[in-house]
Design a protein around this motif. Structure first.
Motif, mmCIF file in Angstrom:
data_model
loop_
_atom_site.group_PDB
_atom_site.id
_atom_site.type_symbol
_atom_site.label_atom_id
_atom_site.label_comp_id
_atom_site.label_asym_id
_atom_site.label_seq_id
_atom_site.Cartn_x
_atom_site.Cartn_y
_atom_site.Cartn_z
ATOM 1 N N HIS A 140 -21.656 2.724 41.914
ATOM 2 C CA HIS A 140 -20.849 3.552 42.814
ATOM 3 C C HIS A 140 -19.365 3.241 42.678
ATOM 4 C CE1 HIS A 140 -24.531 4.953 44.688
ATOM 5 N NE2 HIS A 140 -24.912 3.692 44.881
ATOM 6 N N LEU A 141 -18.997 2.549 41.653
ATOM 7 C CA LEU A 141 -17.620 2.131 41.446
ATOM 8 C C LEU A 141 -16.803 3.224 40.758
ATOM 9 C CD1 LEU A 141 -18.390 -1.436 40.084
ATOM 10 C CD2 LEU A 141 -17.693 -0.865 42.421
ATOM 11 N N ASP A 142 -15.492 3.043 40.776
ATOM 12 C CA ASP A 142 -14.596 3.878 39.972
ATOM 13 C C ASP A 142 -14.475 3.174 38.629
ATOM 14 O OD1 ASP A 142 -12.776 5.657 39.033
ATOM 15 O OD2 ASP A 142 -11.132 5.029 40.337
ATOM 16 N N TRP A 143 -15.173 3.708 37.603
ATOM 17 C CA TRP A 143 -15.287 2.983 36.351
ATOM 18 C C TRP A 143 -14.800 3.796 35.158
ATOM 19 C CZ3 TRP A 143 -18.321 5.687 33.026
ATOM 20 C CH2 TRP A 143 -19.326 6.506 33.569
ATOM 21 N N LEU A 144 -14.488 3.038 34.117
ATOM 22 C CA LEU A 144 -14.149 3.603 32.820
ATOM 23 C C LEU A 144 -14.784 2.721 31.756
ATOM 24 C CD1 LEU A 144 -12.491 5.528 30.932
ATOM 25 C CD2 LEU A 144 -10.645 3.842 31.083
ATOM 26 N N ILE A 145 -15.516 3.327 30.821
ATOM 27 C CA ILE A 145 -16.120 2.595 29.714
ATOM 28 C C ILE A 145 -15.325 2.885 28.445
ATOM 29 C CG2 ILE A 145 -18.158 2.364 28.237
ATOM 30 C CD1 ILE A 145 -19.859 3.157 30.675
ATOM 31 N N LEU A 146 -14.896 1.834 27.766
ATOM 32 C CA LEU A 146 -14.206 1.968 26.485
ATOM 33 C C LEU A 146 -15.111 1.443 25.380
ATOM 34 C CD1 LEU A 146 -10.592 0.745 27.386
ATOM 35 C CD2 LEU A 146 -11.474 3.084 27.357
ATOM 36 N N ARG A 147 -15.248 2.235 24.312
ATOM 37 C CA ARG A 147 -16.062 1.849 23.159
ATOM 38 C C ARG A 147 -15.160 1.629 21.948
ATOM 39 N NH1 ARG A 147 -21.206 6.035 22.773
ATOM 40 N NH2 ARG A 147 -22.508 5.113 24.437
ATOM 41 N N PRO A 148 -14.669 0.431 21.747
ATOM 42 C CA PRO A 148 -13.865 0.176 20.549
ATOM 43 C C PRO A 148 -14.747 -0.024 19.326
ATOM 44 C CG PRO A 148 -14.011 -1.806 21.858
ATOM 45 C CD PRO A 148 -14.717 -0.733 22.651
ATOM 46 N N PRO A 149 -14.211 0.241 18.137
ATOM 47 C CA PRO A 149 -14.903 -0.099 16.891
ATOM 48 C C PRO A 149 -14.644 -1.559 16.559
ATOM 49 C CG PRO A 149 -12.844 0.970 16.395
ATOM 50 C CD PRO A 149 -12.930 0.881 17.892
ATOM 51 N N ALA A 150 -14.678 -1.938 15.300
ATOM 52 C CA ALA A 150 -14.368 -3.310 14.909
ATOM 53 C C ALA A 150 -12.924 -3.638 15.302
ATOM 54 C CB ALA A 150 -14.557 -3.486 13.411
ATOM 55 N N ILE A 151 -12.752 -4.711 16.043
ATOM 56 C CA ILE A 151 -11.430 -5.139 16.506
ATOM 57 C C ILE A 151 -10.974 -6.293 15.618
ATOM 58 C CG2 ILE A 151 -10.112 -6.031 18.460
ATOM 59 C CD1 ILE A 151 -12.479 -4.972 20.225
ATOM 60 N N TYR A 152 -9.731 -6.242 15.190
ATOM 61 C CA TYR A 152 -9.227 -7.298 14.314
ATOM 62 C C TYR A 152 -7.846 -7.747 14.760
ATOM 63 C CZ TYR A 152 -6.074 -3.906 12.123
ATOM 64 O OH TYR A 152 -5.078 -2.988 11.896
ATOM 65 N N GLY A 153 -7.424 -8.883 14.264
ATOM 66 C CA GLY A 153 -6.114 -9.427 14.574
ATOM 67 C C GLY A 153 -5.969 -10.792 13.932
ATOM 68 N N PRO A 154 -4.779 -11.365 13.953
ATOM 69 C CA PRO A 154 -4.523 -12.631 13.254
ATOM 70 C C PRO A 154 -5.398 -13.790 13.719
ATOM 71 C CG PRO A 154 -2.464 -11.562 13.862
ATOM 72 C CD PRO A 154 -3.541 -10.790 14.541
ATOM 73 N N ALA A 155 -5.786 -13.805 14.999
ATOM 74 C CA ALA A 155 -6.520 -14.950 15.527
ATOM 75 C C ALA A 155 -8.026 -14.725 15.594
ATOM 76 C CB ALA A 155 -6.007 -15.301 16.925
ATOM 77 N N ASP A 156 -8.518 -13.659 14.980
ATOM 78 C CA ASP A 156 -9.947 -13.349 15.031
ATOM 79 C C ASP A 156 -10.703 -14.131 13.966
ATOM 80 O OD1 ASP A 156 -12.450 -12.205 15.316
ATOM 81 O OD2 ASP A 156 -11.950 -10.509 14.030
#
Length: 310
Positions: A140-156
């Motif tokens: 019953h919450l005010d929600w948002l679902i985000l579906r990212p693909p492969a996430i990358y970055g220098p510290a991954d």
């Protein structure tokens, strides 16, 4: 945005979580971070560590209390059985939702899922992520679902071997040549989350987000990009599916002897060899004003291996 707004966060000590905490602080938010033990999160006067995990009702109630928005990042990415993933990804999400509905139902929720959730049959991980989405959707919450693909970055640490190999002139190809896949830089993911905290949600409540490379990337495109930056051709080492499957089966067997939760499993092989992990478009989020800023062409030389290559 008031500087007194408080954002609750699970998964604050992980790869994405650490970047997100820094972004939230820079944007003037106070952060309430769930942590399994003291000192795991960024130490800052505006960060409050709540000691516990997704199985600790008291900690979850304390985490939610007084927060304007909760960002659910924590997830299990390794395991032998379905229940290894469900314990955190599904059951943990349900307990978090219950704490929010009982303690602070007015707190908004941004649930970070995965593009894998659109194919729940492909692996234990994907199924557990879809189960978590269904739990959020039924709340019953005010929600948002985000579906990212492969996430990358220098510290991954997860994708670091891929980038180091590319910097050395080798592309380690784990999927079919025809495969296409989306990518998202961790900075863009965190900027999107911070952007959405106090704005109206997109009309479509489950949204995919990528780096704006609309058709996704191919393995050959990665090789060409790395070769262009190095000034020399990139050689491709193709790992056939049967070899990956043998490695996964052996890894799974060893995990029963050592007790560790394996990353490479038969389910993960099915994920790696699936030909279509393209996000599509960011129409739902574009309506909120968010736009990705980092594509692989500009970010590749910041990744592990490039700054130290000879």
């Amino acid at each position: 945005m008031s500087s007194r707004q408080s954002v609750a966060l699970t998964g604050a000590s992980g790869f994405v979580g650490r970047v997100l905490v820094a972004r939230l602080l820079a944007s003037g938010y106070r952060v309430r971070a769930l942590s399994r033990s003291p000192g795991r999160c960024l130490q800052h006067e505006d960060v409050t560590e709540i000691i516990g995990d997704l199985a600790t009702p008291g900690a979850l109630a304390e985490l939610v209390k007084g927060s304007d928005c909760l960002i659910h990042l924590a997830a299990a990415i390794a395991g032998r059985r379905q229940r290894d993933f469900e314990r955190v990804n599904a059951v943990g999400t349900r307990k978090l939702i219950e704490a929010m509905e009982q303690t602070h139902p007015g707190c908004r929720l941004i649930h970070i899922s995965s593009l894998a959730a659109r194919l729940p049959q492909i692996s234990h991980y994907a199924r557990s992520k879809r189960q978590a989405e269904q739990i959020v959707e039924s709340s019953h919450l005010d929600w948002l679902i985000l579906r990212p693909p492969a996430i990358y970055g220098p510290a991954d640490p997860a994708l670091a071997p891929l980038w180091r190999a590319l910097a050395s002139g080798w592309l380690v190809q784990t999927g079919p040549a025809r495969a296409r896949f989306s990518l998202l830089h961790v900075d863009d993911l965190c900027d999107a989350i911070v952007h959405l905290i106090d704005r109206p949600w997109p009309l479509r409540r489950t949204a995919c987000l990528d780096d704006g490379h609309r058709a996704g990337y191919t393995w050959s495109e990665l090789a060409r990009l790395a070769g262009s930056l190095r000034g020399r051709p990139t050689r491709t080492l193709r790992l056939p599916r049967f070899a990956l499957s043998l490695m996964a089966t052996a890894n799974l067997g060893i995990s029963y002897l050592t007790g560790h939760q394996p990353l490479l499993t038969p389910g993960k092989v099915r994920e790696l060899t699936h030909p279509d992990w393209v996000c599509g478009d960011n129409v739902a989020l574009a309506s909120s004003g968010w736009r990705p800023k980092r594509q692989l062409a500009s970010a590749l030389t910041e990744l592990p291996g490039w700054s130290t290559r000879s």
